[in-house]
Design a protein around this motif. Structure first.
Motif, mmCIF file in Angstrom:
data_model
loop_
_atom_site.group_PDB
_atom_site.id
_atom_site.type_symbol
_atom_site.label_atom_id
_atom_site.label_comp_id
_atom_site.label_asym_id
_atom_site.label_seq_id
_atom_site.Cartn_x
_atom_site.Cartn_y
_atom_site.Cartn_z
ATOM 1 N N LEU A 187 0.775 -1.358 -0.479
ATOM 2 C CA LEU A 187 -0.155 -0.100 -0.183
ATOM 3 C C LEU A 187 1.143 1.365 0.168
ATOM 4 O O LEU A 187 0.564 3.031 -0.084
ATOM 5 C CB LEU A 187 -0.881 -0.247 0.801
ATOM 6 C CG LEU A 187 -1.966 -1.342 1.075
ATOM 7 C CD1 LEU A 187 -2.912 -1.029 2.660
ATOM 8 C CD2 LEU A 187 -3.045 -0.669 -0.254
ATOM 9 N N GLY A 188 2.218 1.075 0.256
ATOM 10 C CA GLY A 188 3.223 2.057 0.399
ATOM 11 C C GLY A 188 3.594 2.723 1.199
ATOM 12 O O GLY A 188 4.615 3.506 1.619
ATOM 13 N N TYR A 189 3.553 2.310 2.368
ATOM 14 C CA TYR A 189 4.361 1.996 3.234
ATOM 15 C C TYR A 189 5.698 1.657 3.365
ATOM 16 O O TYR A 189 6.279 0.328 3.055
ATOM 17 C CB TYR A 189 3.534 1.960 4.414
ATOM 18 C CG TYR A 189 1.933 2.203 4.586
ATOM 19 C CD1 TYR A 189 2.214 2.950 5.587
ATOM 20 C CD2 TYR A 189 0.939 1.871 4.747
ATOM 21 C CE1 TYR A 189 0.478 3.958 5.723
ATOM 22 C CE2 TYR A 189 -0.798 1.934 4.715
ATOM 23 C CZ TYR A 189 -0.445 3.497 5.216
ATOM 24 O OH TYR A 189 -1.629 3.675 5.860
ATOM 25 N N SER A 190 6.629 2.946 4.061
ATOM 26 C CA SER A 190 7.687 2.461 3.681
ATOM 27 C C SER A 190 7.876 0.994 5.012
ATOM 28 O O SER A 190 6.820 -0.277 5.408
ATOM 29 C CB SER A 190 8.076 3.821 4.714
ATOM 30 O OG SER A 190 8.074 3.375 6.575
ATOM 31 N N LEU A 191 9.344 0.054 4.821
ATOM 32 C CA LEU A 191 9.432 -0.482 5.725
ATOM 33 C C LEU A 191 9.746 -0.508 6.961
ATOM 34 O O LEU A 191 8.667 -1.527 7.831
ATOM 35 C CB LEU A 191 11.340 -1.161 5.203
ATOM 36 C CG LEU A 191 11.135 -2.634 5.533
ATOM 37 C CD1 LEU A 191 10.388 -3.431 4.809
ATOM 38 C CD2 LEU A 191 12.788 -3.412 4.818
ATOM 39 N N GLU A 192 9.894 0.332 7.743
ATOM 40 C CA GLU A 192 10.052 0.751 8.929
ATOM 41 C C GLU A 192 8.213 0.845 9.039
ATOM 42 O O GLU A 192 7.760 0.446 10.287
ATOM 43 C CB GLU A 192 10.427 2.140 9.667
ATOM 44 C CG GLU A 192 10.312 2.534 10.878
ATOM 45 C CD GLU A 192 11.483 3.679 11.037
ATOM 46 O OE1 GLU A 192 10.395 4.958 11.904
ATOM 47 O OE2 GLU A 192 12.646 3.538 11.059
ATOM 48 N N GLN A 193 7.352 1.723 8.377
ATOM 49 C CA GLN A 193 6.014 1.777 9.122
ATOM 50 C C GLN A 193 5.507 0.623 8.352
ATOM 51 O O GLN A 193 4.710 0.065 9.857
ATOM 52 C CB GLN A 193 5.299 2.744 8.204
ATOM 53 C CG GLN A 193 6.210 4.161 8.217
ATOM 54 C CD GLN A 193 5.591 5.298 7.455
ATOM 55 O OE1 GLN A 193 5.135 4.588 6.506
ATOM 56 N NE2 GLN A 193 4.781 5.864 7.210
ATOM 57 N N ALA A 194 5.611 -0.218 7.747
ATOM 58 C CA ALA A 194 4.961 -1.833 7.577
ATOM 59 C C ALA A 194 5.527 -2.651 8.199
ATOM 60 O O ALA A 194 4.707 -2.951 8.658
ATOM 61 C CB ALA A 194 5.136 -2.680 6.039
ATOM 62 N N GLU A 195 6.683 -2.499 9.530
ATOM 63 C CA GLU A 195 6.832 -2.968 10.360
ATOM 64 C C GLU A 195 6.525 -3.253 11.478
ATOM 65 O O GLU A 195 5.666 -3.996 12.510
ATOM 66 C CB GLU A 195 8.212 -2.687 10.740
ATOM 67 C CG GLU A 195 8.795 -3.979 11.686
ATOM 68 C CD GLU A 195 10.373 -3.119 11.673
ATOM 69 O OE1 GLU A 195 11.398 -3.603 13.018
ATOM 70 O OE2 GLU A 195 11.289 -4.066 10.737
#
Length: 133
Positions: free
Chosen positions: A46-54
């Motif tokens: 959905l476009g979230y960064s790796l850190e946000q997705a985590e």
């Protein structure tokens, strides 16, 4: 990890750090690496960064743990629905878990029931200037 790599942009060092964090988070919150990685991939898509997705995957897994009878796939969908409908930022996503858990504790509703109700009505509630709370 293949899915996470397909849908996100990161360096080898970032992916290695991601894997280590996922492993320790899984132990910390009584989940599995697979659940956290799959949920992270969904959020990355959905476009979230790796850190946000985590972080979102961690909150989603907490939702699974406190929710009654909800699985990681449904919990991820429920989080996405609420975040998109009410414009909730990744760093504020824990409030979704808190609100759903509070409702589940006060009323005879399961996390699955709450998620289904929100999927059907979130857009209409937001259009009517209602907030998640």
């Amino acid at each position: 990890m293949t899915e996470v790599r397909k849908v996100s942009e990161g360096t080898e060092a970032q992916y290695k750090s991601f894997q280590q964090t996922v492993s320790s988070t899984a132990q910390e919150i009584a989940s599995t690496n697979k659940e956290l990685i799959n949920s992270s991939a969904d959020f990355s898509r959905l476009g979230y960064s790796l850190e946000q997705a985590e972080s979102l995957a961690k909150n989603t897994t907490l939702f699974v743990n406190v929710g009654d009878g909800i699985d990681i796939t449904a919990a991820t969908e429920d989080m996405i629905t609420a975040m998109k409908a009410f414009d909730i930022k990744a760093e504020d996503s824990i409030k979704i878990v808190d609100n759903y858990n509070q409702i589940g504790n006060k009323f005879a509703l399961s996390a699955t029931d709450i998620g289904e109700a929100m999927k059907r009505s979130a857009s209409a509630l937001e259009t009517g200037n209602s907030c998640l709370e």
